[in-house]
Motif scaffolding. Sequence first.
Motif, PDB file in Angstrom:
ATOM      1  N   ARG A  10      -6.731   0.560  -1.290  1.00 23.68           N
ATOM      2  CA  ARG A  10      -5.843   0.052  -0.315  1.00 23.68           C
ATOM      3  C   ARG A  10      -5.014   1.133   0.418  1.00 23.68           C
ATOM      4  N   ASN A  24      -8.100  -6.943  -1.040  1.00 23.54           N
ATOM      5  CA  ASN A  24      -9.057  -8.029  -1.248  1.00 23.54           C
ATOM      6  C   ASN A  24     -10.584  -7.182  -1.209  1.00 23.54           C
ATOM      7  N   ASN A  62     -13.620  -9.111  -3.054  1.00 19.76           N
ATOM      8  CA  ASN A  62     -13.884 -10.228  -3.987  1.00 19.76           C
ATOM      9  C   ASN A  62     -14.804 -11.175  -3.470  1.00 19.76           C
ATOM     10  N   LEU A  97     -14.591 -15.827  -2.907  1.00 20.09           N
ATOM     11  CA  LEU A  97     -13.478 -16.502  -2.681  1.00 20.09           C
ATOM     12  C   LEU A  97     -14.122 -18.006  -2.694  1.00 20.09           C
ATOM     13  N   THR A 138      -9.698 -16.561  -5.568  1.00 18.26           N
ATOM     14  CA  THR A 138     -10.554 -15.677  -5.441  1.00 18.26           C
ATOM     15  C   THR A 138     -10.911 -14.886  -6.756  1.00 18.26           C
ATOM     16  N   VAL A 170     -10.128  -8.553  -7.820  1.00 18.05           N
ATOM     17  CA  VAL A 170     -10.371  -7.277  -6.658  1.00 18.05           C
ATOM     18  C   VAL A 170     -11.125  -6.353  -7.500  1.00 18.05           C
ATOM     19  N   SER A 176     -11.139  -6.358   2.555  1.00 16.57           N
ATOM     20  CA  SER A 176     -10.137  -5.715   3.441  1.00 16.57           C
ATOM     21  C   SER A 176      -9.380  -4.433   3.099  1.00 16.57           C
TER      22      SER A 176
END
Length: 191
Positions: free
Chosen positions: A97, A104, A106, A108, A123, A126, A156
Amino acid sequence: MSALASLLVVAQLVNPSFEDDPAAPKGWTREIGATTGNGAATADIAIVEHYPTGPLAVRITGTAATQRWPMLTQSFPVEPGQRVLFRVLAKARGLRREANQFANANALMIFRTEQGSRISLLTSPVLLGDTDWVPLHVTAIAPAGSARVVVGIFASMSGSVTFDSAELTIAPTDRTDPEARRAAFEALRLH
């Protein structure tokens, strides 16, 4: 076979191992799952060679400059009270990150009303860093008001995550039905 047992798998995922149409993930809807700025830099989604169950898989790749994060989804009818289980294999490389990114990477599951309003979003855990192929799963009982379940894959963060071998099970929750009990046991085992 009882009528409930025949509902064990309500819908089949289209292209669950990303083998159809190497130019794009056929059967999967691409939509923006998150934005981390006003720029146009979008995470890359590509079909790549990988071999857990077949020659191809899908990879999502982003960098610190990425500001639009697409997800790949499929939508199915569901009734309140049905048990839904979505599974997919994933492999991470350098996932981290950065800056304004969301954590994110993962699988969902989104439950929606008949009008399309979101009821809930769930979800899997991660992924971070580097992993070999690991199973990700999300399981839930469809809440009151549910008419559709959306299942998908998403990342993300900077780095890449490769997905393959997706599976979807939608089952009744009748305790007297053997298939419903098997689905409940599988959800418990994965938990």
